[in-house]
Motif scaffolding. Structure first.
Motif, PDB file in Angstrom:
ATOM      1  N   GLY A  87       0.859  -1.138  -0.004  1.00  0.00           N
ATOM      2  CA  GLY A  87       0.111   0.038  -0.066  1.00  0.00           C
ATOM      3  C   GLY A  87       0.786   1.216   0.106  1.00  0.00           C
ATOM      4  O   GLY A  87       0.322   2.460  -0.227  1.00  0.00           O
ATOM      5  N   THR A  88       2.180   1.073   0.152  1.00  0.00           N
ATOM      6  CA  THR A  88       3.130   2.403   0.094  1.00  0.00           C
ATOM      7  C   THR A  88       3.610   2.543  -1.077  1.00  0.00           C
ATOM      8  O   THR A  88       4.279   3.533  -1.279  1.00  0.00           O
ATOM      9  N   GLY A  89       3.784   1.524  -1.870  1.00  0.00           N
ATOM     10  CA  GLY A  89       4.481   1.679  -3.300  1.00  0.00           C
ATOM     11  C   GLY A  89       3.633   2.066  -4.390  1.00  0.00           C
ATOM     12  O   GLY A  89       4.293   2.116  -5.409  1.00  0.00           O
ATOM     13  N   TYR A  90       2.428   2.114  -4.431  1.00  0.00           N
ATOM     14  CA  TYR A  90       1.231   2.655  -5.402  1.00  0.00           C
ATOM     15  C   TYR A  90       1.457   1.717  -6.422  1.00  0.00           C
ATOM     16  O   TYR A  90       1.499   2.021  -7.866  1.00  0.00           O
ATOM     17  N   SER A  91       1.583   0.447  -6.047  1.00  0.00           N
ATOM     18  CA  SER A  91       1.477  -0.759  -7.370  1.00  0.00           C
ATOM     19  C   SER A  91       0.424  -0.797  -7.759  1.00  0.00           C
ATOM     20  O   SER A  91      -0.588  -0.811  -7.066  1.00  0.00           O
ATOM     21  N   ASN A  92       0.177  -1.508  -8.937  1.00  0.00           N
ATOM     22  CA  ASN A  92      -0.949  -1.987  -9.621  1.00  0.00           C
ATOM     23  C   ASN A  92      -1.828  -3.149  -8.850  1.00  0.00           C
ATOM     24  O   ASN A  92      -0.951  -4.117  -8.755  1.00  0.00           O
ATOM     25  N   LEU A  93      -2.882  -3.049  -8.485  1.00  0.00           N
ATOM     26  CA  LEU A  93      -3.391  -4.168  -7.633  1.00  0.00           C
ATOM     27  C   LEU A  93      -3.570  -5.570  -8.385  1.00  0.00           C
ATOM     28  O   LEU A  93      -3.372  -6.531  -8.235  1.00  0.00           O
ATOM     29  N   SER A  94      -3.586  -5.159  -9.840  1.00  0.00           N
ATOM     30  CA  SER A  94      -3.580  -6.366 -10.775  1.00  0.00           C
ATOM     31  C   SER A  94      -2.272  -7.182 -10.641  1.00  0.00           C
ATOM     32  O   SER A  94      -2.428  -8.296 -11.065  1.00  0.00           O
ATOM     33  N   SER A  95      -1.192  -6.431 -10.333  1.00  0.00           N
ATOM     34  CA  SER A  95       0.125  -7.237 -10.346  1.00  0.00           C
ATOM     35  C   SER A  95      -0.050  -8.293  -9.250  1.00  0.00           C
ATOM     36  O   SER A  95       1.020  -9.191  -9.333  1.00  0.00           O
ATOM     37  N   LEU A  96      -0.805  -8.215  -8.431  1.00  0.00           N
ATOM     38  CA  LEU A  96      -0.877  -9.553  -7.228  1.00  0.00           C
ATOM     39  C   LEU A  96      -1.118 -10.772  -8.079  1.00  0.00           C
ATOM     40  O   LEU A  96      -0.964 -11.904  -7.341  1.00  0.00           O
ATOM     41  N   ARG A  97      -1.901 -10.524  -9.332  1.00  0.00           N
ATOM     42  CA  ARG A  97      -2.015 -11.934  -9.790  1.00  0.00           C
ATOM     43  C   ARG A  97      -0.955 -12.771 -10.253  1.00  0.00           C
ATOM     44  O   ARG A  97      -0.965 -13.915 -10.393  1.00  0.00           O
ATOM     45  N   TRP A  98       0.146 -12.079 -10.511  1.00  0.00           N
ATOM     46  CA  TRP A  98       1.424 -12.550 -11.129  1.00  0.00           C
ATOM     47  C   TRP A  98       2.604 -12.548 -10.446  1.00  0.00           C
ATOM     48  O   TRP A  98       3.748 -13.353 -10.557  1.00  0.00           O
ATOM     49  N   LEU A  99       2.342 -11.999  -9.173  1.00  0.00           N
ATOM     50  CA  LEU A  99       3.654 -11.907  -8.049  1.00  0.00           C
ATOM     51  C   LEU A  99       3.637 -13.140  -7.615  1.00  0.00           C
ATOM     52  O   LEU A  99       2.800 -13.725  -6.890  1.00  0.00           O
ATOM     53  N   PRO A 100       5.050 -13.793  -7.263  1.00  0.00           N
ATOM     54  CA  PRO A 100       5.081 -15.201  -6.537  1.00  0.00           C
ATOM     55  C   PRO A 100       4.933 -14.800  -5.083  1.00  0.00           C
ATOM     56  O   PRO A 100       5.736 -15.447  -4.294  1.00  0.00           O
ATOM     57  N   VAL A 101       3.562 -14.365  -4.636  1.00  0.00           N
ATOM     58  CA  VAL A 101       3.688 -13.961  -3.124  1.00  0.00           C
ATOM     59  C   VAL A 101       2.601 -14.734  -2.820  1.00  0.00           C
ATOM     60  O   VAL A 101       1.399 -15.019  -3.425  1.00  0.00           O
ATOM     61  N   SER A 102       2.508 -15.105  -1.133  1.00  0.00           N
ATOM     62  CA  SER A 102       1.132 -15.906  -0.712  1.00  0.00           C
ATOM     63  C   SER A 102       0.751 -15.123   0.705  1.00  0.00           C
ATOM     64  O   SER A 102      -0.334 -15.314   1.068  1.00  0.00           O
ATOM     65  N   VAL A 103       1.400 -13.886   1.056  1.00  0.00           N
ATOM     66  CA  VAL A 103       1.271 -13.030   2.110  1.00  0.00           C
ATOM     67  C   VAL A 103       1.181 -11.685   1.811  1.00  0.00           C
ATOM     68  O   VAL A 103       2.342 -11.301   1.192  1.00  0.00           O
ATOM     69  N   LEU A 104       0.141 -10.829   2.106  1.00  0.00           N
ATOM     70  CA  LEU A 104       0.162  -9.461   2.070  1.00  0.00           C
ATOM     71  C   LEU A 104       0.332  -8.987   3.503  1.00  0.00           C
ATOM     72  O   LEU A 104      -0.153  -9.165   4.392  1.00  0.00           O
ATOM     73  N   LYS A 105       1.679  -8.053   3.729  1.00  0.00           N
ATOM     74  CA  LYS A 105       1.595  -7.411   4.816  1.00  0.00           C
ATOM     75  C   LYS A 105       1.235  -6.143   5.049  1.00  0.00           C
ATOM     76  O   LYS A 105       1.899  -5.195   4.259  1.00  0.00           O
ATOM     77  N   LEU A 106       0.168  -5.625   5.326  1.00  0.00           N
ATOM     78  CA  LEU A 106      -0.445  -4.534   5.226  1.00  0.00           C
ATOM     79  C   LEU A 106      -0.033  -3.297   6.156  1.00  0.00           C
ATOM     80  O   LEU A 106       0.175  -3.287   7.173  1.00  0.00           O
ATOM     81  N   ASP A 107       0.568  -2.136   5.344  1.00  0.00           N
ATOM     82  CA  ASP A 107       1.316  -1.258   6.091  1.00  0.00           C
ATOM     83  C   ASP A 107       0.332  -0.537   7.178  1.00  0.00           C
ATOM     84  O   ASP A 107      -1.029  -0.380   6.964  1.00  0.00           O
ATOM     85  N   ARG A 108       0.820  -0.191   8.292  1.00  0.00           N
ATOM     86  CA  ARG A 108       0.223   0.530   9.385  1.00  0.00           C
ATOM     87  C   ARG A 108      -0.393   1.656   9.027  1.00  0.00           C
ATOM     88  O   ARG A 108      -1.467   2.221   9.756  1.00  0.00           O
ATOM     89  N   ALA A 109      -0.214   2.446   8.014  1.00  0.00           N
ATOM     90  CA  ALA A 109      -0.689   3.798   7.573  1.00  0.00           C
ATOM     91  C   ALA A 109      -2.435   3.705   7.443  1.00  0.00           C
ATOM     92  O   ALA A 109      -3.091   4.398   7.576  1.00  0.00           O
ATOM     93  N   PHE A 110      -2.696   2.262   6.979  1.00  0.00           N
ATOM     94  CA  PHE A 110      -4.275   1.942   6.860  1.00  0.00           C
ATOM     95  C   PHE A 110      -5.036   1.786   7.820  1.00  0.00           C
ATOM     96  O   PHE A 110      -6.255   1.874   7.828  1.00  0.00           O
ATOM     97  N   THR A 111      -4.351   1.425   9.009  1.00  0.00           N
ATOM     98  CA  THR A 111      -5.056   1.173  10.193  1.00  0.00           C
ATOM     99  C   THR A 111      -4.890   2.169  11.432  1.00  0.00           C
ATOM    100  O   THR A 111      -5.445   1.896  12.425  1.00  0.00           O
ATOM    101  N   ARG A 112      -4.335   3.413  10.933  1.00  0.00           N
ATOM    102  CA  ARG A 112      -3.985   4.319  12.175  1.00  0.00           C
ATOM    103  C   ARG A 112      -5.545   4.852  12.652  1.00  0.00           C
ATOM    104  O   ARG A 112      -5.655   4.950  13.580  1.00  0.00           O
ATOM    105  N   GLY A 113      -6.491   4.959  11.899  1.00  0.00           N
ATOM    106  CA  GLY A 113      -7.752   5.432  11.961  1.00  0.00           C
ATOM    107  C   GLY A 113      -8.450   4.434  12.787  1.00  0.00           C
ATOM    108  O   GLY A 113      -9.828   4.792  13.099  1.00  0.00           O
ATOM    109  N   MET A 114      -7.996   3.465  13.276  1.00  0.00           N
ATOM    110  CA  MET A 114      -8.931   2.094  13.801  1.00  0.00           C
ATOM    111  C   MET A 114      -8.340   2.083  15.458  1.00  0.00           C
ATOM    112  O   MET A 114      -8.906   1.384  16.089  1.00  0.00           O
ATOM    113  N   ARG A 115      -7.300   3.186  15.754  1.00  0.00           N
ATOM    114  CA  ARG A 115      -6.755   2.843  17.115  1.00  0.00           C
ATOM    115  C   ARG A 115      -7.857   3.225  18.315  1.00  0.00           C
ATOM    116  O   ARG A 115      -8.009   2.640  19.287  1.00  0.00           O
TER     117      ARG A 115
END
Length: 723
Positions: A624-652
């Motif tokens: 979420g910090t690199g402004y990557s195209n979400l569609s790239s998740l389909r072909w990247l060899p990843v199995s886990v997304l680590k969501l940056d803390r910037a998206f959850t500060r509003g939930m404290r």
């Protein structure tokens, strides 16, 4: 420059013995200057005679505290060995310039420009010692001639004819100029050598001794010595002085003045002996200019700059002030690389001409101290504004493109300014501060100046110290790994742990990765450091498995830097660690930042795909910090997304930010649809944990659960809001 025969090359084969290299240097030196000596030594004996002098030069070049004056006795020793021919000195200095650094290299770590500067200053010191010794030898010869003349005068009173003949032989045949005057200063007689030196006897005798003494620079000490000689209070004195010739040119002479007494011992005449040293002074002047000026641009070089800086910092100027502008050209390397060094050299010459035009008063000096680096010294500037005005003039002078071979070359520079009182400051500290400040100007975009700040200097020096210690710190076992648990939102159990490296620095204490990982990446030390962290984490994960019933322990996450990601041995190293530790591949997860994968092509992703094929999980960190195209998740060899803390500060706190809730909900839904699990970083409160659980996130880590700690505390959870 050809360093000589292959047998003389110290770089050929195995490293030579230091004394052997020293003797080789002495042999080359002997071959160069033995033919122009008047020594009675054989060539082999003369070579042995040169070894101690060569050792002095080598030790001075390598000294931690450089002191060129130790080389002055070397020049004197050569004169003592009868190396007095005028052709000897260029040969002596030429061998030092060409071969000293080659056969007696300085200690590792000394910059090449500094090595050359030291060698040039040693040449100058040898030349000074040579000229002083030669002058003293001449003075002794003059004194001998003077005493012979005095003896002839005394003997003339008892045997006038024989005495007069001997005196005339000395007077007329001497190669040095001799003149006799009465005590009133009236010149009575001069020999042919003196007449030739001044352009005619009439030119010499039309002035009195007093009138000649007033020409040029005459010190109060010279006047006092002459008055004391006339009164009979001293037998003689000597000085060095310039006199006008009949044709208007100048002759420099080494002058020895002696008192002649009558038979009763009373002062009667004064006798002056003058040795023409004009050519010698010219040679020394040329040698000094070459030693203190840059051969390419003609500007003062590093040696002269430091000489002037040392004078500005002298103890008797403790109340003075100074300013230094350290200039480095922006993008000059690109000119050399694209257009060639010949164009680069011409560009440097053009820059030097513009910098010279920026000097507006005698208390300002511009020097080239190496490569594309220049420095301006301002002695006793009236204010900081005056120094910054000089920097502005320099930047303005560089703003107009330089036209070479029909093309306009843009040139800009970054300047670091140091300004302040002289008292208690060292030259090296001032230049280091200016250098650090110059790089700060580059980091801010270049084509500007920045003013030195002690706090910024301290931070830069600390970074430099950490960078230098990094390699040995790994060898000394100063690094250790802490682990932060990854908690399942549904069951609250420890599912894994992220391995976080720490540096137990002996001076600065425990340093976090943000304080040294960028330095390790910059220097390439991140590769051995990352390999060590991977090994430690894998062993720890295997230990956890052995402690758990059924052999199923928490998974360990290890961070990979972009440099590691592109290292050719990455896949081999991961496989080796798994094999050596016996850790199951599914118990290892490698975290790669989103920014490292933005724009990566298939070839760049191959190492990650091969690692994933081993069964190792790949996590996309800081998502979420690199402004990557979400569609790239389909072909990247990843199995886990680590969501940056910037998206959850509003939930404290309650109520949660509805926008953050919607964004996270969408990311989780997308990830799950692609078969990816979601880990959230920076969980600091119970409210955050509850919201993330409700949104379907899989695991989380943060201070709410536990801070990073030793492996034995992995299952000790805090479950308290972070303060």
């Amino acid at each position: 420059m050809n360093a000589g025969r292959a047998g003389d090359d110290p770089a050929a084969g195995t490293a030579p013995d230091p004394d052997d290299s020293l003797r080789r240097f002495a042999a080359i030196w002997s071959r160069a200057i033995y033919p122009v000596t008047a020594t009675s030594l054989t060539r082999a004996e003369f070579e042995d005679h040169l070894v101690p002098s060569a050792r002095v030069l080598r030790d001075a070049l390598r000294a931690e505290r450089f002191e060129p004056r130790v080389a002055v006795p070397v020049g004197a020793a050569l004169v003592a060995a009868h190396c007095t021919d005028p052709e000897a000195l260029p040969s002596i200095l030429g061998v030092i310039e060409a071969y000293l650094v080659l056969y007696c290299p300085p200690e590792p770590g000394l910059p090449t420009d500094e090595s050359r500067a030291r060698c040039a200053r040693l040449q100058h010191a040898v030349a000074v010692g040579f000229s002083q010794a030669l002058r003293e030898r001449t003075l002794r010869e003059q004194e001998s001639l003077s005493r012979a003349a005095l003896a002839a005068q005394r003997e003339a009173e008892s045997a006038l004819a024989a005495s007069e003949a001997r005196f005339r032989a000395v007077f007329e045949g001497a190669s040095v100029g001799i003149g006799i005057a009465d005590l009133d200063g009236q010149i009575l007689e001069v020999n042919e050598a003196l007449a030739g030196m001044f352009g005619g006897a009439a030119h010499v005798m039309r002035r009195t001794v007093g009138e000649w003494a007033q020409l040029g620079v005459t010190t109060a000490g010279n006047r006092a010595e002459h008055e004391e000689l006339i009164s009979g209070g001293r037998e003689g004195y000597h000085t060095e002085k310039a006199y006008p010739r009949a044709d208007g040119s100048v002759v420099w002479a080494n002058v020895q003045v002696s008192l002649l007494r009558d038979p009763a011992g009373q002062p009667q005449y004064q006798l002056a002996m003058l040795d023409d040293i004009t050519e010698r002074r010219g040679l020394l002047g040329r040698l000094r200019h070459e030693a203190t000026h840059d051969a390419l641009t003609g500007l003062p070089n590093r040696a002269l700059f430091f000489e002037q800086l040392d004078q500005a910092l002298a103890g008797d100027r403790a109340a003075g002030r100074l300013g230094v502008c350290y200039l480095d050209l922006d993008g000059f390397k690109a000119v050399n690389d694209s257009l060639g060094h010949e164009v680069g050299d011409r560009l440097l010459v053009a820059v030097a001409e513009r910098l010279s035009a920026c000097v507006t008063s005698p208390d300002q000096l511009v020097a080239r101290i190496g490569g594309d680096e220049f420095v301006a010294l301002y002695t006793d500037p009236p204010s900081l504004r005056a120094v910054s005005d000089l920097a502005t003039r320099i930047l303005d002078a560089l703003s107009t493109p330089v036209r070479l071979d029909g093309r306009d070359l843009s040139v800009h520079g970054s300047i670091g300014i140091v300004h302040g009182p002289v008292g208690g400051r060292a030259a090296a500290d001032i230049l280091r501060s200016a250098d650090i400040t110059m790089y700060r100007a580059k980091e801010l975009g270049g084509n500007r100046y920045e003013i030195a700040d002690p706090d910024a200097d301290a931070r830069a020096i600390t970074r430099h110290g950490l960078t230098n210690r990094l390699p040995s710190a790994l060898e000394r076992g100063e690094f250790f790994v802490e682990y932060q648990p990854l908690i399942g939102f549904e069951d609250g159990a420890v599912h894994g742990a992220e391995a976080l490296v720490r540096w137990g620095h002996p001076v600065h204490g425990v340093l976090g990765p943000d304080q040294f990982i960028p330095l390790a990446e910059h220097t390439g030390q991140i590769v051995p450091l990352g390999r060590w962290v991977l090994e430690q984490a894998a062993r720890q994960a295997r230990d956890w498995q052995r402690e758990q019933a059924g052999g199923r322990g928490p998974r360990v996450n290890v961070n990979l830097s972009p440099i590691q990601l592109h290292h050719p041995d990455l896949v081999v190293e991961v496989a080796r660690v798994l094999d050596e530790t016996g850790l199951a591949p599914e118990s290892l997860c490698l975290e790669v930042t989103e920014s490292a994968l933005i724009g990566a092509d298939e070839d760049q992703l191959k190492p990650l795909r091969r690692i994933a094929d081993l069964g190792v999980s790949i996590a996309l960190d800081d998502f979420g910090t690199g402004y990557s195209n979400l569609s790239s998740l389909r072909w990247l060899p990843v199995s886990v997304l680590k969501l940056d803390r910037a998206f959850t500060r509003g939930m404290r706190r309650e109520p949660a930010d509805p926008v953050d809730l919607k964004i996270v909900e969408g990311i989780v839904s997308l990830a799950h649809s692609l078969g990816l699990t979601v880990t959230v970083e920076g969980v600091e409160t119970r409210a955050q944990a509850d919201h993330l659980r409700a949104l379907g996130c899989d695991t989380g880590q943060g201070w709410y659960y536990a801070r990073p700690g030793p492996p034995e505390r992995l299952h000790t959870l805090t479950l308290a809001d972070a303060g």
